[in-house]
Design a protein around this motif. Structure first.
Motif, mmCIF file in Angstrom:
data_model
loop_
_atom_site.group_PDB
_atom_site.id
_atom_site.type_symbol
_atom_site.label_atom_id
_atom_site.label_comp_id
_atom_site.label_asym_id
_atom_site.label_seq_id
_atom_site.Cartn_x
_atom_site.Cartn_y
_atom_site.Cartn_z
ATOM 1 N N ASN A 108 4.946 -45.668 15.720
ATOM 2 C CA ASN A 108 3.980 -46.419 16.489
ATOM 3 C C ASN A 108 4.729 -47.841 16.491
ATOM 4 N N VAL A 109 5.453 -48.312 15.753
ATOM 5 C CA VAL A 109 5.895 -49.721 15.756
ATOM 6 C C VAL A 109 6.820 -49.778 17.229
ATOM 7 N N VAL A 110 6.299 -50.946 17.792
ATOM 8 C CA VAL A 110 7.213 -51.486 19.160
ATOM 9 C C VAL A 110 7.228 -52.938 19.172
ATOM 10 N N VAL A 111 8.477 -53.130 19.670
ATOM 11 C CA VAL A 111 8.931 -54.663 19.782
ATOM 12 C C VAL A 111 8.799 -54.855 21.295
ATOM 13 N N MET A 112 8.300 -55.987 21.526
ATOM 14 C CA MET A 112 8.297 -56.707 22.951
ATOM 15 C C MET A 112 8.297 -58.121 22.965
ATOM 16 N N GLY A 113 8.685 -58.727 24.022
ATOM 17 C CA GLY A 113 8.615 -59.972 24.247
ATOM 18 C C GLY A 113 9.749 -60.449 25.345
ATOM 19 N N GLU A 114 9.848 -61.661 25.371
ATOM 20 C CA GLU A 114 10.928 -62.165 26.507
ATOM 21 C C GLU A 114 12.175 -62.119 25.930
ATOM 22 N N ASP A 115 13.056 -61.416 26.640
ATOM 23 C CA ASP A 115 14.494 -61.117 25.995
ATOM 24 C C ASP A 115 14.802 -60.814 24.815
ATOM 25 N N VAL A 116 13.928 -59.920 24.331
ATOM 26 C CA VAL A 116 14.069 -59.231 22.880
ATOM 27 C C VAL A 116 14.657 -57.888 23.066
ATOM 28 N N GLY A 117 14.736 -57.281 24.400
ATOM 29 C CA GLY A 117 15.393 -55.938 24.313
ATOM 30 C C GLY A 117 16.741 -56.056 24.771
ATOM 31 N N TYR A 118 17.200 -55.996 25.865
ATOM 32 C CA TYR A 118 18.633 -56.030 26.241
ATOM 33 C C TYR A 118 19.169 -57.176 25.584
ATOM 34 N N PHE A 119 18.924 -58.410 25.523
ATOM 35 C CA PHE A 119 19.675 -59.552 25.033
ATOM 36 C C PHE A 119 19.471 -59.535 23.587
ATOM 37 N N GLY A 120 18.461 -59.058 23.010
ATOM 38 C CA GLY A 120 18.510 -59.203 21.219
ATOM 39 C C GLY A 120 17.619 -60.205 20.870
ATOM 40 N N GLY A 121 17.103 -61.089 21.936
ATOM 41 C CA GLY A 121 16.350 -61.994 21.180
ATOM 42 C C GLY A 121 17.107 -63.553 21.546
ATOM 43 N N VAL A 122 16.653 -64.503 21.859
ATOM 44 C CA VAL A 122 17.276 -65.900 21.756
ATOM 45 C C VAL A 122 17.993 -66.311 20.566
ATOM 46 N N VAL A 182 11.473 -50.863 22.491
ATOM 47 C CA VAL A 182 11.994 -52.102 22.497
ATOM 48 C C VAL A 182 12.174 -52.658 23.896
ATOM 49 N N PHE A 183 11.141 -53.549 24.330
ATOM 50 C CA PHE A 183 11.399 -53.847 25.846
ATOM 51 C C PHE A 183 11.025 -55.176 26.222
ATOM 52 N N ASP A 184 11.752 -55.865 27.223
ATOM 53 C CA ASP A 184 11.407 -57.121 27.691
ATOM 54 C C ASP A 184 10.282 -57.216 28.512
ATOM 55 N N THR A 185 9.665 -58.322 28.423
ATOM 56 C CA THR A 185 8.370 -58.660 29.334
ATOM 57 C C THR A 185 8.573 -59.522 30.129
ATOM 58 N N PRO A 186 7.816 -59.664 30.930
ATOM 59 C CA PRO A 186 7.718 -61.031 32.059
ATOM 60 C C PRO A 186 7.530 -62.255 30.934
ATOM 61 N N VAL A 237 -1.500 -57.079 26.233
ATOM 62 C CA VAL A 237 -0.957 -55.749 26.310
ATOM 63 C C VAL A 237 -0.804 -55.351 24.604
ATOM 64 N N ALA A 238 -0.388 -56.148 23.793
ATOM 65 C CA ALA A 238 -0.160 -55.983 22.347
ATOM 66 C C ALA A 238 -1.571 -55.595 21.849
ATOM 67 N N VAL A 239 -2.713 -56.298 22.161
ATOM 68 C CA VAL A 239 -3.921 -55.929 21.771
ATOM 69 C C VAL A 239 -4.457 -54.645 22.135
ATOM 70 N N GLY A 240 -4.265 -54.143 23.490
ATOM 71 C CA GLY A 240 -4.528 -52.947 24.062
ATOM 72 C C GLY A 240 -3.750 -51.883 23.116
ATOM 73 N N MET A 241 -2.493 -51.898 23.020
ATOM 74 C CA MET A 241 -1.609 -50.930 22.239
ATOM 75 C C MET A 241 -2.171 -50.868 20.963
ATOM 76 N N LEU A 268 -1.019 -48.061 18.584
ATOM 77 C CA LEU A 268 0.309 -48.303 18.270
ATOM 78 C C LEU A 268 0.339 -49.496 17.193
ATOM 79 N N ARG A 269 1.483 -49.992 16.972
ATOM 80 C CA ARG A 269 1.657 -51.001 15.858
ATOM 81 C C ARG A 269 2.655 -51.918 16.432
ATOM 82 N N PRO A 270 2.068 -52.840 17.527
ATOM 83 C CA PRO A 270 3.282 -53.658 18.171
ATOM 84 C C PRO A 270 3.553 -55.016 17.431
ATOM 85 N N VAL A 271 4.670 -55.405 17.699
ATOM 86 C CA VAL A 271 5.221 -56.531 17.297
ATOM 87 C C VAL A 271 5.916 -57.465 18.268
ATOM 88 N N PRO A 272 4.904 -58.094 19.003
ATOM 89 C CA PRO A 272 5.256 -58.960 20.088
ATOM 90 C C PRO A 272 5.865 -60.150 19.381
#
Lengths: 65, 350
Positions: free
Chosen positions: B36-50, B66-70, B79-83, B88-92
């Motif tokens: 249930n742990v999901v990771v989300m945010g700007e550039d966290v996915g493909y790039f692996g975080g700034v 693990v996905f990139d967001t706008p 979105v994390a609140v809804g998840m 789910l257990r989001p880690v934005p």
């Protein structure tokens, strides 16, 4: 290219981050508000006092002396 | 969630990590243990975080976990609140704490109150990771320390680690927590502890004892401070980068200070604070954030209320100045060795 290099050098005369502090310390507290409230006056004085301790060789602008 | 007894830290194999690697390790472990742990945010996915904190996670766990967001902090938190409400257990990740303000309404009005508002029917078990603090020439939009905005909000927990060891254990505890946690990562010490002397070479973490991190799962309970150094002369209350700066100043001045790393601001380990101040009779509070309404004011009030008859000197509070974080005057703003040193001198003379 040469023009850009010359402009960069000219700009760097004003100071480069990591190579010391070039701006008068009191400017840090200006423009937070239109007027300087008491606590920012106190903090400005503290910053200038710290500067004298940390960088005694730094020349003092008239406003900070 | 995989149920397994945590390994004994004394017996666990260890390795040396910097804070980024420790955070990445914590995320990896929790994603492995709990689907249930999901990771989300700007550039966290493909790039692996700034800052590379999420490097390799998308490749390992896929684009649905693990996905990139706008570039929309309000959207990320919403979105994390809804998840979280739906199991789910989001880690934005908010890329810099300076960018968190567009998400403030979702944090304050939704995440912080969901449990209360629904009488416990819905919860918001999200952990908002965000690099914070200055010392990296980031100017006013990449340097702020807004922790007091969040400690003021009922229903939010606020955590600030100061070592790789603690970053991993506290992040795991935060992800497992059923309430929303703001997890501020002091980016100045991502790659090494910082003693406040910006003009001297930086020590990497691999020379510091707290870079020794147990492998595998372990957690550090939220609300439990760490006594970095026991002492008698006075108590230092600090968190994040300032733990290292304050410790360096006290060592340089050869004072026998008891240095407490708060680790968690809310809930606060008031017992450790009280016991220390009652023993030393003096208290120095250090934080990088602006002074007025800062968390140091809360600490000062608590110490005064609870330890007044033990105090032998006025409580000292060393902070950043009440200005936006200045770019070219960063080291004049930063509460470094001179500002802390003056407070130490006043306490020692009192």
């Amino acid at each position: 290219m040469e023009q850009v290099k010359a402009a960069t050098k000219d700009a760097e005369k004003n100071g480069v981050l990591g190579h010391g502090l070039h701006h008068p310390f009191h400017t840090m507290f200006e423009d937070v508000f239109e007027d300087l409230p008491w606590h920012l006056k106190e903090q400005s004085e503290q910053a200038i006092r710290e500067r004298r301790i940390k960088w005694p060789e730094w020349s003092e602008p008239a406003k900070e002396a | 969630m995989i149920e397994e007894a945590p390994v004994s830290l004394a017996d666990a194999p260890t390795r040396r990590l910097n804070m980024i690697e420790a955070i990445n390790d914590a995320l990896d472990i929790m994603m492995e243990r709990d689907p249930n742990v999901v990771v989300m945010g700007e550039d966290v996915g493909y790039f692996g975080g700034v800052f590379r904190a999420t490097a390799g996670l998308q490749k390992k766990y896929g684009k649905t976990r693990v996905f990139d967001t706008p570039i929309s902090e309000c959207g990320i938190i919403g979105v994390a609140v809804g998840m979280g409400a739906y199991g789910l257990r989001p880690v934005p990740e908010i890329q810099f704490a300076d960018y968190i303000y567009p998400g403030l309404d979702q944090l304050v009005s939704e995440a912080a109150r969901l449990r209360y508002r629904s009488a416990g029917e819905f919860v918001a078990p999200l952990t908002v990771r965000s690099p914070f603090g200055g010392g990296i020439f980031g100017g006013q939009t990449h340097s702020q320390s807004p922790e007091a905005l969040f400690t003021h909000v009922a229903g939010l927990k606020t955590v600030v680690p100061s070592t790789p060891h603690d970053a991993k254990g506290l992040l795991i505890a935060a992800i497992e927590d059923n309430d929303p946690v703001i997890f501020f990562e002091p980016k100045r010490i991502y790659n090494g502890p910082f003693n406040g002397y910006y003009d001297k070479p930086v020590e990497p973490w691999n020379k510091h004892p707290d870079s020794v991190v147990p492998e595998g799962y372990y957690s550090i309970p939220l609300g439990k401070a760490r006594i970095v150094r026991p002492g008698q002369a006075f108590t230092v209350l600090a968190y994040g980068t300032m733990v290292h700066v304050a410790a360096a100043v006290c060592a340089e001045k050869q004072v026998d200070a008891e240095i407490i790393d708060l680790r968690t601001l809310v809930p606060l380990d008031i017992e450790t604070i009280e016991a220390s101040v009652e023993k030393t009779g003096k208290c120095l509070i250090v934080h990088e954030a602006t002074r007025t309404g800062g968390f140091g004011a809360e600490l000062s009030a608590l110490v005064q209320e609870r330890c007044f008859y033990h105090l032998e000197a006025p409580i000292e509070r060393v902070t950043g100045f009440d200005t936006p974080y200045p770019h070219s005057l960063e080291w004049a703003y930063f509460p470094g060795p001179v500002r802390i040193g003056e407070a130490v001198d006043r306490l020692m003379k009192a």
